[in-house]
Motif scaffolding. Structure first.
Motif, short mmCIF file in Angstrom:
data_model
loop_
_atom_site.label_atom_id
_atom_site.label_comp_id
_atom_site.label_asym_id
_atom_site.label_seq_id
_atom_site.Cartn_x
_atom_site.Cartn_y
_atom_site.Cartn_z
N PRO A 44 0.82 -1.23 0.00
CA PRO A 44 0.00 0.00 0.00
C PRO A 44 0.85 1.27 0.00
O PRO A 44 0.43 2.28 -0.56
CB PRO A 44 -0.82 -0.09 1.30
N LEU A 45 2.03 1.23 0.62
CA LEU A 45 2.91 2.41 0.59
C LEU A 45 3.32 2.70 -0.86
O LEU A 45 3.26 3.84 -1.32
CB LEU A 45 4.17 2.17 1.42
N ASN A 46 3.74 1.65 -1.57
CA ASN A 46 4.20 1.83 -2.95
C ASN A 46 3.06 2.33 -3.84
O ASN A 46 3.24 3.26 -4.63
CB ASN A 46 4.74 0.51 -3.52
N PHE A 47 1.89 1.72 -3.67
CA PHE A 47 0.76 2.13 -4.49
C PHE A 47 0.32 3.55 -4.11
O PHE A 47 -0.01 4.37 -4.98
CB PHE A 47 -0.41 1.15 -4.32
N GLY A 48 0.32 3.83 -2.82
CA GLY A 48 -0.12 5.14 -2.33
C GLY A 48 0.76 6.27 -2.84
O GLY A 48 0.28 7.37 -3.12
N TYR A 49 2.07 6.00 -2.98
CA TYR A 49 2.97 7.03 -3.54
C TYR A 49 2.47 7.45 -4.92
O TYR A 49 2.35 8.64 -5.24
CB TYR A 49 4.41 6.49 -3.65
N LYS A 50 2.16 6.45 -5.75
CA LYS A 50 1.73 6.75 -7.14
C LYS A 50 0.39 7.47 -7.14
O LYS A 50 0.18 8.43 -7.87
CB LYS A 50 1.61 5.46 -7.94
N LYS A 51 -0.53 6.99 -6.32
CA LYS A 51 -1.89 7.57 -6.32
C LYS A 51 -1.85 9.02 -5.85
O LYS A 51 -2.44 9.91 -6.45
CB LYS A 51 -2.80 6.71 -5.44
N LEU A 52 -1.12 9.27 -4.77
CA LEU A 52 -1.04 10.64 -4.26
C LEU A 52 -0.36 11.56 -5.27
O LEU A 52 -0.75 12.72 -5.43
CB LEU A 52 -0.27 10.66 -2.93
N GLY B 250 15.74 9.09 -17.87
CA GLY B 250 14.92 8.77 -19.05
C GLY B 250 13.57 8.18 -18.70
O GLY B 250 12.69 8.05 -19.56
N SER B 251 13.36 7.84 -17.44
CA SER B 251 12.06 7.27 -17.04
C SER B 251 10.98 8.34 -17.10
O SER B 251 11.23 9.52 -16.81
CB SER B 251 12.17 6.73 -15.61
N ILE C 166 3.35 6.22 -16.44
CA ILE C 166 3.54 4.75 -16.55
C ILE C 166 4.88 4.40 -15.90
O ILE C 166 5.93 4.95 -16.28
CB ILE C 166 3.49 4.30 -18.02
N TYR C 167 4.82 3.55 -14.91
CA TYR C 167 6.02 3.16 -14.17
C TYR C 167 6.54 1.83 -14.70
O TYR C 167 5.77 0.88 -14.85
CB TYR C 167 5.71 3.02 -12.67
N ASP D 222 9.39 0.85 -10.35
CA ASP D 222 8.76 0.22 -9.18
C ASP D 222 9.81 -0.17 -8.15
O ASP D 222 9.60 -0.03 -6.94
CB ASP D 222 7.95 -1.02 -9.59
N GLU D 223 10.94 -0.63 -8.64
CA GLU D 223 12.03 -1.01 -7.73
C GLU D 223 12.55 0.24 -6.99
O GLU D 223 12.84 0.19 -5.80
CB GLU D 223 13.15 -1.69 -8.54
N ALA D 224 12.59 1.37 -7.70
CA ALA D 224 13.05 2.62 -7.07
C ALA D 224 12.08 3.04 -5.96
O ALA D 224 12.50 3.50 -4.89
CB ALA D 224 13.17 3.72 -8.12
N ILE D 225 10.79 2.85 -6.21
CA ILE D 225 9.78 3.21 -5.18
C ILE D 225 9.93 2.29 -3.97
O ILE D 225 9.90 2.73 -2.81
CB ILE D 225 8.36 3.14 -5.76
N GLU D 226 10.12 1.01 -4.25
CA GLU D 226 10.29 0.03 -3.17
C GLU D 226 11.50 0.41 -2.30
O GLU D 226 11.43 0.44 -1.07
CB GLU D 226 10.46 -1.36 -3.80
N GLN D 227 12.62 0.69 -2.97
CA GLN D 227 13.84 1.04 -2.21
C GLN D 227 13.65 2.35 -1.44
O GLN D 227 14.11 2.50 -0.31
CB GLN D 227 15.05 1.16 -3.15
N PHE D 228 12.94 3.28 -2.06
CA PHE D 228 12.66 4.56 -1.40
C PHE D 228 11.93 4.32 -0.08
O PHE D 228 12.27 4.91 0.96
CB PHE D 228 11.81 5.44 -2.34
N HIS D 229 10.93 3.44 -0.11
CA HIS D 229 10.18 3.20 1.13
C HIS D 229 11.01 2.43 2.15
O HIS D 229 10.91 2.69 3.35
CB HIS D 229 8.85 2.50 0.82
N ARG D 230 11.82 1.50 1.69
CA ARG D 230 12.68 0.79 2.67
C ARG D 230 13.68 1.78 3.29
O ARG D 230 14.02 1.67 4.46
CB ARG D 230 13.40 -0.38 2.00
N ASP D 231 14.09 2.78 2.52
CA ASP D 231 15.04 3.77 3.04
C ASP D 231 14.37 4.85 3.88
O ASP D 231 15.01 5.48 4.72
CB ASP D 231 15.76 4.49 1.88
#
Ligand SMILES: Cc1cc2nc3c(=O)[nH]c(=O)nc-3n(C[C@H](O)[C@H](O)[C@H](O)COP(=O)(O)OP(=O)(O)OC[C@H]3O[C@@H](n4cnc5c(N)ncnc54)[C@H](O)[C@@H]3O)c2cc1C
Length: 607
Positions: A464-472, A496-497, A516-517, A522-531
């Motif tokens: 939900p954190l990863n999805f919530g980042y995109k939705k917000l 380039g993303s 479009i991610y 997606d991996e960058a978002i995941e790492q961002f939340h772990r950090d």
């Protein structure tokens, strides 16, 4: 063994936070002859601007703050080796004196899920509104009249705060259109969720001041000499005669009174000791008193009095992420006040002193959605979240997965350039992961904390954190104040993303396509939340009200198993998580505890 007691009280509270103030204040009002002592480690908050003026709430988190304790968790592989820091309050009134003042209540079913006799929603709802002949409700709901689950004659005031933030109105307008969710004017009726709604606050609509438990339950009884608060006193342990709690041992608190001596004193409690030191303090006091798991006590050289392996276990919190964006110069945000720009502060203080329509009575956070994913969103969230959805959320439409919101201002401590910001926040409400809080002997031979947050241990919690980042991000991109992302505090998307962050001239159209991610994004978002994911300051559960054989610490009447005359009353007793910012739960536990104690002591409960 006998002790040279300093003095004697009927009831002693170890800790003087949100819950303690409610219980002590209610009991003192019922029976002013009852001799009550609150021992609080932190300092007094009476009429201090940093506590009374709502806009100052974030100052308590500044490095070096003495109104907070900074609990450092053990490094975790699920947080990329990071040691998370979880603050808790350290002052009279506890969390209620330093919190963000967001008024949220959990669904009624959360209390039923606890499965504890006398704590079902049907027993607790009457404490929120006045239906009991003998008791006032805990709140005065100033924003709408005649709502059946709200109270209208209680000490805690709930209002929309000072001057309204147009950014929050835009969040509701854009969010409900783009995100296709209805509007509701009350998502705190113990049932409604998945609507875009105003976010009301624990702020008195008339005075524009914080509605904390200290001023509204305890300081307002200063005329009663039998209700005493000794601030700056750290409770070391409970004193027992055989299995009966008879008092507490305390010393000067090193943070509140760095130069005071560290000698120990004792006070006697003839009727009851109530531990009310919060999710961190309460298990620590029990363990120092010999109540806890053998291994923990042995490591600290403490003789075990009661074997209660549940003490300090079952630690829970909500997971949060705060992400800043640039905001347009022409919008009103809290930034100039939060930066302390003298002319702006003075202007708003003058307004606050006259008609209160001022940003002094604001926290910058006027709107939210208690969000539940729809079918399409669940597909995107994928298989890692699916079992959790099916097991807990699917058939329970009152349970939200997360709160999504925006703050009009930069809510952080990094020195960003002086301009306008908006901070997007997600709070996930029922994470699966569980941690623990114990005392331990540090390398220097002094007591330390052995704290495992558990954050993101369960793979479903990060989804939900990863999805919530995109939705917000999609919602805020469509809001008029949007001027792009503060890239340094967003995920590091590959060059380039399509997701790369940066400053822009203005918002996209409401019907613009979503970003479009890629899998790399997606991996960058995941790492961002772990950090970066962090506490939402909703720690609870570490002296759980459960059966003893189920790692329980207190029974349904808040009695600590294995001893007498000792109760715990604060958020540490919560056995399972609640889908809310937790001040409402602390207030409710306080109200319920006051009634239980009055009944136990034969005090007529009439307010
Ligand atoms: C920064 C922050 C923001 C928050 N924002 C919100 C919000 O917007 N809305 C919301 O609903 N909830 C919010 N909360 C949560 C809410 O305020 C808390 O959950 C609630 O206040 C906890 O109540 P408690 O009685 O369990 O503990 P606390 O209120 O934390 O009280 C415990 C007290 O015990 C004292 N203590 C601890 N150990 C000892 C000892 N050994 N001796 C003496 N004293 C001791 C502490 O100093 C503290 O004052 C926030 C909390 C924080 C910290």
């Amino acid at each position: 063994m006998s002790y040279p007691f300093l003095s004697e009280f009927d009831i002693i509270f170890a800790g003087g936070g949100s819950t303690a103030c409610v219980v002590a204040g209610r009991l003192a009002a019922c029976d002013p002859s009852l001799k009550i002592l609150i021992l609080e480690g932190g300092q007094h908050t009476l009429n201090k601007a940093a506590h009374v003026q709502p806009y100052q709430y974030f100052t308590h988190q500044a490095p070096g703050s003495t109104t907070m304790t900074f609990n450092v968790g053990n490094p975790s592989p699920h947080l990329n080796g990071r040691a998370p820091i979880v603050h808790c309050a350290h002052c009279v009134g506890g969390g209620s004196s330093v919190n963000f003042m967001n008024y949220t209540r959990s669904p009624a079913s959360d209390f039923d899920d606890w499965g504890v006799d006398g704590w079902e929603s049907k027993s607790l709802i009457p404490l929120m509104k006045k239906v009991l002949e003998c008791a006032a409700s805990l709140e005065t709901y100033e924003v709408q009249a005649d709502r059946p689950t709200h109270g209208y004659d209680g000490p805690i005031k709930v209002s929309s705060g000072g001057r309204k933030m147009s950014i929050s109105e835009d969040f509701i307008r854009v969010g409900s259109k783009y995100h296709k969710r209805p509007f509701s004017d009350d998502s705190n009726d113990l049932e409604t969720c998945n609507t875009y709604s105003p976010w009301f606050k624990y702020i008195d609509g008339t005075t524009g001041t914080r509605s904390d438990a200290a001023h509204h339950y305890v300081y307002n009884q200063a005329h009663n000499p039998n209700l005493q608060i000794w601030a700056g006193k750290r409770v070391k342990r409970v004193i027992f005669e055989d299995k009966r709690a008879v008092g507490v041992e305390f010393t000067n608190d090193l943070v509140s009174c760095p130069d005071a001596n560290q000698s120990l004193s004792t006070v006697r409690a003839s009727k009851l000791v109530v531990i009310s030191a919060g999710a961190f303090g309460s298990p620590a006091i029990l363990e120092r008193s010999g109540v806890g798991a053998e291994a923990v006590l042995k490591q600290c050289g403490i003789e075990q009095r009661v074997n209660l392996p549940g003490v300090g276990e079952n630690y829970r919190d909500h997971n949060g992420a705060f992400v800043p964006y640039f905001g347009g110069d022409e919008f009103v945000t809290m930034d100039r006040l939060w930066r302390g720009e003298e002319s702006v502060v003075q202007e708003h203080l003058a307004l606050w002193n006259s008609n209160r329509e001022s940003l002094i009575a604001q926290n910058g956070n006027d709107a939210k959605i208690k969000w539940r994913p729809d079918e399409d969103e669940l597909k995107v969230m994928g298989s890692t979240f699916e079992p959790r959805w099916k097991e807990f959320f699917q058939d329970r439409p009152e349970k939200a997965v997360a709160i999504l919101t925006v703050f009009a201002g930069y809510l952080g401590s990094s020195g960003l350039p002086p301009r306008n910001y908006v901070t997007a926040e997600i709070i996930t409400l029922y994470p699966v992961s569980v941690g623990s809080v114990h005392i331990k002997l540090g390398e220097n031979g002094k007591e330390d904390v052995d704290f495992t947050t558990g954050y993101l241990d369960d793979p479903s919690d990060i989804v939900p954190l990863n999805f919530g980042y995109k939705k917000l991000r999609e919602i805020y991109r469509r809001m008029p104040s949007y001027r792009g992302e503060v890239a340094a505090f967003h995920p590091r998307f590959p060059e380039g993303s399509a997701a790369v962050c940066g400053e822009v001239a203005g918002p996209v159209d409401l019907n613009a396509p979503d970003i479009i991610y890629t899998a790399e994004d997606d991996e960058a978002i995941e790492q961002f939340h772990r950090d970066n994911m962090q506490t939402t300051w909703h720690s609870l559960g570490t002296c759980a009200m459960k059966l003893r054989e189920d790692q329980g610490v207190v029974d349904a009447r808040l009695n600590v198993y294995g001893v007498t005359n000792l109760k715990v009353a604060d958020l540490s007793i919560v056995p399972k998580n609640v889908g809310t910012n937790t001040y409402s739960t602390a207030l409710l536990i306080g109200e319920k505890a006051a009634m239980i104690i009055a009944e136990d002591l034969g005090i007529e409960y009439r307010l």
